[in-house]
Scaffold this active site. Structure first.
Site, mmCIF file in Angstrom:
data_model
loop_
_atom_site.group_PDB
_atom_site.id
_atom_site.type_symbol
_atom_site.label_atom_id
_atom_site.label_comp_id
_atom_site.label_asym_id
_atom_site.label_seq_id
_atom_site.Cartn_x
_atom_site.Cartn_y
_atom_site.Cartn_z
ATOM 1 N N GLU A 32 0.858 -1.178 0.000
ATOM 2 C CA GLU A 32 0.000 0.000 0.000
ATOM 3 C C GLU A 32 0.892 1.224 0.000
ATOM 4 O O GLU A 32 1.901 1.275 0.710
ATOM 5 C CB GLU A 32 -0.925 0.045 1.220
ATOM 6 C CG GLU A 32 -1.797 1.297 1.237
ATOM 7 C CD GLU A 32 -2.870 1.293 2.306
ATOM 8 O OE1 GLU A 32 -3.722 2.200 2.290
ATOM 9 O OE2 GLU A 32 -2.877 0.379 3.149
ATOM 10 N N ASN A 49 -12.344 -3.065 0.325
ATOM 11 C CA ASN A 49 -11.291 -3.127 1.330
ATOM 12 C C ASN A 49 -11.832 -2.597 2.650
ATOM 13 O O ASN A 49 -12.138 -1.412 2.762
ATOM 14 C CB ASN A 49 -10.095 -2.274 0.898
ATOM 15 C CG ASN A 49 -9.070 -2.134 2.018
ATOM 16 O OD1 ASN A 49 -8.272 -3.025 2.247
ATOM 17 N ND2 ASN A 49 -9.110 -1.015 2.735
ATOM 18 N N GLU A 50 -12.003 -3.478 3.613
ATOM 19 C CA GLU A 50 -12.433 -3.085 4.960
ATOM 20 C C GLU A 50 -13.777 -2.363 4.972
ATOM 21 O O GLU A 50 -14.039 -1.548 5.847
ATOM 22 C CB GLU A 50 -11.384 -2.192 5.634
ATOM 23 C CG GLU A 50 -10.075 -2.877 5.927
ATOM 24 C CD GLU A 50 -9.133 -2.009 6.754
ATOM 25 O OE1 GLU A 50 -9.469 -0.843 7.028
ATOM 26 O OE2 GLU A 50 -8.054 -2.498 7.114
ATOM 27 N N CYS A 94 -6.601 1.390 2.570
ATOM 28 C CA CYS A 94 -7.672 2.399 2.573
ATOM 29 C C CYS A 94 -7.681 3.255 1.320
ATOM 30 O O CYS A 94 -8.732 3.776 0.944
ATOM 31 C CB CYS A 94 -7.525 3.276 3.812
ATOM 32 S SG CYS A 94 -7.971 2.442 5.342
#
Length: 781
Positions: A26, A354-355, A230
Site C-alpha cells: 500500500e 477493502n475493509e 484504505c
C-alpha cells in the site's frame, strides 16, 4: 516424567498449502514515491497541491538557484501544457545569468543518494518561451555546490520536446541535489523532470529501486496484494477528480498522461507506479498478482454510487481482468501488449472492496460478484469482512461471502502480541466447505522480537488450518523513516539504506520454507497447561471521547448478589479527561447509565478492568466519526479492538447504556439492544508451537517450531515412516531478547542463523532455545 516427543508422520499428507503466504503493498509511508518506485525527483511534474497536503504547492521540493549576481523568476503556468491531465509546468525566466540561474530539486529524505561511478538517467520535457533555442545545464551537485556530474541540453522553439541524458556521478553522496541552470538570459519551460538510477531492479525503465525490490524478491512471496489498503476506496466517485477513489485505468499508459492524485495518507501520488508496473513487478519477483478494486462505496465519507450507476464500476473490474489476461487482440489486452507485455499476466485473484463496513457495500458487492463469475468463472473472487476481527460488520462480510459463494474473505486486524497468542486456535473450527480466509492485513503492535515471535506462533496456526485459510500477508510492508504514517512496518528505509524488522525475517522464513503440502504432526508430553481464567476486574471510570458529554444515573451492580452502588450524574467537558468511579473486585457486574453527547465527534467511553493508563478495558460508543461501537483491551499501552459494530451517535440525543462483565465475557446494550458481545481469551503459552510440511519440488521436509517460553525446551523429534535411514539439511534459528529491534546501525541484530544439520537416524533430540523460532529443512538419505 513423560518424554517430550514431536512426531512427524512422513506418510500422512494433509491439505495443500497453496499460495498461503504473500506480501501486501500500500502506498503509505511513501512506500511508492520516495520508496519502491525508483524516481528520485519529488514533484517532478509540478502538480503538488494543498488538496494533497496543506503544506504543498506547485514548487514544493524545488528551490531557486542564483549564483553570482544572477536574477531569476520562477513561475508556474498552465497555458498549452504538455499534458492536459498534468497541466502545471515550470517557467524559468533568467533576467540576469550571473554564474548560473535556475532551480534545484531536493529529492526525498536528505536529498539524492548517488554513488561514485553509477549512471543516472535524466529526462524532461522542455520548450523555449523566448522565441530562440534555450540552452540549460543539468547537474548533480553536493549541498556545497560541488558538481558530481553534468550535461548540456536545449529547449527548442517547436514546442515541447523530450530531452534526455546520462549523468555519471564522480562522488558518493546521500544529500545531493539535481540542479538545472541557464547560462544566458532567456525563458525556458520545463515539465516532467525525472531522474532514475540506470541500475533499477531488472534494469527496467520507470522501474523499481533495486535494494527494496531485492528484499521483497528474497522473501519468495506466493502473491502480492495491491494497491492498498484504505486508498482503494477513500475518495470521490468521479474518476476525473484529484481526490477520486483509486481507479486503475488512471494508472496505465504513458506516465505523463497519468493524472496527479491525492493520496489518502496525506501526500501526492504520482501514479508512476501503476497497475502495469504492479503486474510486471509481481512477475519479476515470482508472486501472483492480487489486485483490489473499490466497490462503488467510500465508507469514510459515505459516498455511495447509486445502483443504477454501478455498471461502469463493474466494467472496470471486468476490463482489469481482460487487461491482465486478455489476448493482444482484445481491447484491454491490446493496451497491455502495446505497453510492452504481449503475454498475459495470468491473473487468478481479484478483490472487491477493502475493509468496507455498512449495508451499502453489501448491497453492491453481489453485482460485481455475479458479473465476474459469469464472464470469468476461473477467477477467484475475494470479499471483505471489514477492519476488525469480530463484530456485526465482520459477520455481515462472512454472511455475504457465504450467500454469494465468494472464494475468499479478506480479514484485517491489528492487535497486541498477547491477542495473537490467545487466539492461536482462532481458525481451528472454520469449515473447509466455506469461503477461505484471506488474512489480508495483520500485525501485532510493534517491531520487536516479541512481536515477531508472537506472529510466528500465530502463523503456525494459519498453516495448521490450511483447509480454511487460503492466503495471508503481513501489513504494512514498507516505511520511509522520514515519512511515517503508520507503524509497525515490515521494511524500513531511507534514500540509500534499508533494513528488515524481525517481523520481516519471520515472514521470509515462512515464505522460503512454506512447503507445498502439510504433513501430520503431533506431540506427546507437550500438552498446553490448564490455567484458571482470571476475571476482568479493577477500576471503573467514565470519559468523553473528544467530546463534551453528560452521564446520568450511573449505577454499578453486582450481578450475583444484587448489591448496587449509585454514583449520580457527571458533566464532562472536553478539557476534562475522565472521572473515576470505583475499584471493584467483583467478578460479575453491570454498569448502567444514560449518556448524551453535547459537543464533539467521538461519543463517550466507559473504562473497566482498569489497572492503569496503559492496562485497561474500554467500551467506546461513538468512536471514529461518531460511528463505531467498540469493546477494546489495552496492554502496555497497545490496543486490541475485541469486537466492533456500527452505531450513529447524534448530538443532543440521550442513550441508555448497559455494560455487563461476567468473568471474561463482556456484553453491551444500547437502548435495550444487545450491540456487542465478546470473550477476552486468556493468554495460554503452549510448550511449543509447531508445524510440518513437504516441499514437493525437491522432496524436502520442513519443520517449524516456536518456543515462547523463558527456558529452552528439549524434545525427541521422530520422523515416523521415513524411507531413508539418515536426514541432512539446514536448520535456521532466530533468537534474541524479546525487546530487541533492528535498525540502520544493526540491521541484522535479530535475523536467522543458518547451520548444516545431519543425523544418522529417523529420530533425534533437539533443544529449542528460549524465545526462539527454529526451521528445519531436511532430506531423507
Amino acid at each position: 516424567m513423560m518424554d517430550k516427543k514431536i512426531i512427524v508422520n512422513m506418510q500422512e499428507e494433509k491439505e495443500p498449502l497453496g499460495d498461503l503466504f504473500g506480501i501486501f503493498f500500500e502506498d503509505l509511508n511513501h512506500a511508492a514515491d520516495g520508496g519502491l518506485y525508483a524516481e528520485m525527483v519529488q514533484n517532478r511534474s509540478f502538480e503538488f497541491d494543498p488538496m494533497d497536503n496543506k503544506e504543498y504547492h506547485s514548487l514544493y521540493g524545488w528551490e531557486k538557484v542564483k549564483r553570482g549576481n544572477a536574477e531569476v523568476i520562477l513561475s508556474i503556468d498552465t497555458l498549452e501544457p504538455y499534458s492536459e491531465k498534468n497541466p502545471h509546468y515550470l517557467v524559468i525566466d533568467v533576467t540576469k545569468p550571473g554564474k548560473g540561474a535556475g532551480v534545484l530539486n531536493l529529492g526525498y529524505n536528505s536529498g539524492f543518494a548517488v554513488k561514485e561511478g553509477e549512471v543516472y538517467l535524466f529526462s524532461c520535457y522542455a520548450k523555449s518561451m523566448s522565441g530562440k533555442p534555450e540552452e540549460f545545464r543539468v547537474a548533480l551537485e553536493g549541498k556545497d555546490g560541488c558538481e558530481y556530474a553534468g550535461l548540456i541540453l536545449q529547449g527548442g522553439t517547436a514546442g515541447w520536446e523530450k530531452q534526455e541524458g546520462r549523468l555519471v556521478s564522480s562522488k558518493t553522496d546521500t544529500s545531493a541535489r539535481l540542479v538545472l541552470t541557464m547560462p544566458q538570459k532567456g525563458r525556458l519551460a520545463l515539465d516532467f523532470v525525472s531522474l532514475f538510477p540506470e541500475d533499477t531492479f531488472m534494469g527496467r525503465r520507470n522501474g523499481m529501486r533495486k535494494d527494496i525490490a531485492l528484499k521483497l524478491k528474497d522473501m519468495k512471496p506466493k502473491f502480492m496484494r495491491f494497491p492498498g489498503g484504505c486508498l482503494v476506496h477513500d475518495g470521490s466517485l468521479n474518476p476525473e477528480d484529484r481526490n477520486s477513489m483509486y481507479r486503475w485505468k488512471n494508472t496505465i499508459g504513458p506516465v505523463e498522461e497519468r493524472p496527479a492524485r491525492r493520496n489518502s495518507w496525506g501526500y501526492n501520488q504520482s501514479l508512476g507506479l501503476g497497475f502495469f508496473e504492479y503486474f510486471q513487478f509481481c512477475e519479476d519477483i515470482g508472486a501472483k498478482p492480487l489486485p483490489v478494486l473499490p466497490g462503488g462505496y467510500d465508507p469514510h465519507h459515505q459516498r455511495i454510487v447509486p445502483l443504477n450507476e454501478l455498471q461502469p464500476w463493474i466494467q472496470d473490474a471486468l476490463d482489469l481482468i481482460e487487461f491482465a489476461n486478455g489476448t493482444p487482440e482484445s481491447e484491454w489486452g491490446g493496451i497491455r501488449a502495446r505497453m510492452g507485455h504481449e503475454a498475459p499476466f495470468g491473473l487468478e485473484y481479484i478483490g472487491i472492496g477493502n475493509e468496507e463496513v455498512g449495508d451499502a457495500f453489501f448491497e453492491r458487492y453481489p453485482f460485481f460478484h455475479r458479473a465476474v463469475r459469469e464472464k470469468y468463472p476461473e477467477i477467484k473472487i475475494i470479499g471483505t469482512a471489514g477492519p476488525f476481527s469480530a463484530g456485526s460488520e465482520y459477520e455481515k462480510g462472512w454472511k455475504c461471502a457465504k450467500e454469494y459463494g465468494s472464494d475468499l474473505v479478506d480479514e484485517h486486524y491489528y492487535h497486541t502480541p498477547e491477542w495473537f497468542l490467545a487466539n492461536h486456535h482462532r481458525y481451528d473450527n472454520f469449515r473447509a466447505q466455506d469461503p477461505k480466509v484471506f488474512l489480508g492485513e495483520y500485525a501485532s503492535w510493534g517491531n520487536t522480537w516479541y512481536n515477531a515471535l508472537a506472529e510466528a506462533s500465530f502463523m503456525l496456526g494459519l498453516e495448521r488450518n490450511a483447509k480454511a485459510v487460503g492466503l495471508a500477508c503481513y501489513a504494512p510492508m514498507l516505511a520511509n523513516v522520514d515519512y511515517v504514517n503508520w507503524k509497525p512496518d515490515m521494511l524500513w528505509f531511507d534514500n540509500h539504506r534499508i533494513y528488515g524488522s524481525p517481523d520481516y525475517y519471520v515472514q521470509k522464513l515462512f515464505m522460503n520454507h512454506q512447503g507445498s503440502r502439510r504433513l501430520e504432526i503431533y506431540t506427546e508430553g507437550l500438552e498446553a497447561p490448564g490455567i484458571e481464567e482470571e476475571p476482568i476486574c479493577g477500576g471503573i471510570r467514565l470519559q468523553g471521547y473528544h467530546s463534551e458529554v453528560i452521564f446520568r444515573d450511573v449505577v454499578l451492580e453486582n450481578s450475583k448478589t444484587g448489591e448496587k452502588v449509585s454514583f449520580g450524574d457527571y458533566h464532562l467537558k472536553k478539557e476534562e479527561a475522565s472521572v473515576w468511579l470505583a475499584d471493584t473486585e467483583w467478578k460479575d457486574y453491570t454498569i448502567s447509565c444514560r449518556a448524551e453527547e453535547l459537543d464533539g465527534f467521538q461519543g463517550f467511553q466507559i473504562f473497566f478492568g482498569w489497572q492503569d493508563e496503559d492496562n485497561n478495558y474500554s467500551w467506546t460508543v461513538g468512536g471514529w466519526q461518531n460511528y463505531d461501537l467498540l469493546l477494546s483491551r489495552r496492554i502496555r499501552g497497545l490496543c486490541s479492538d475485541l469486537t466492533q459494530s456500527l452505531i450513529r451517535v447524534s448530538k443532543g440525543q440521550e442513550y441508555s447504556l448497559k455494560l455487563q462483565v461476567s468473568g471474561r465475557m463482556v456484553r453491551a446494550w444500547v437502548d435495550g439492544r444487545l450491540c456487542a458481545e465478546t470473550e477476552d481469551k486468556p493468554v495460554v503459552t503452549e510448550p511449543l508451537y509447531y508445524g510440518a510440511s513437504r516441499d514437493e519440488a525437491d522432496q524436502t521436509v520442513i519443520l517449524k517450531m516456536v518456543n515462547m517460553q523463558e527456558q529452552g525446551v528439549s524434545a525427541h523429534i521422530i520422523m515416523k515412516g521415513m524411507c531413508g535411514s539418515r536426514v541432512q539439511g539446514t536448520v535456521y534459528t532466530m533468537q534474541a531478547d524479546l525487546a530487541a529491534e533492528n535498525d540502520f546501525a544493526k540491521p541484522e541484530r535479530v535475523a536467522p542463523q543458518e547451520e548444516v544439520f545431519y543425523k544418522e537416524n529417523e529420530s533425534f533430540m533437539y533443544e529449542f532455545p528460549k524465545f526462539s523460532l527454529t526451521v528445519f529443512r531436511l532430506k531423507e538419505i
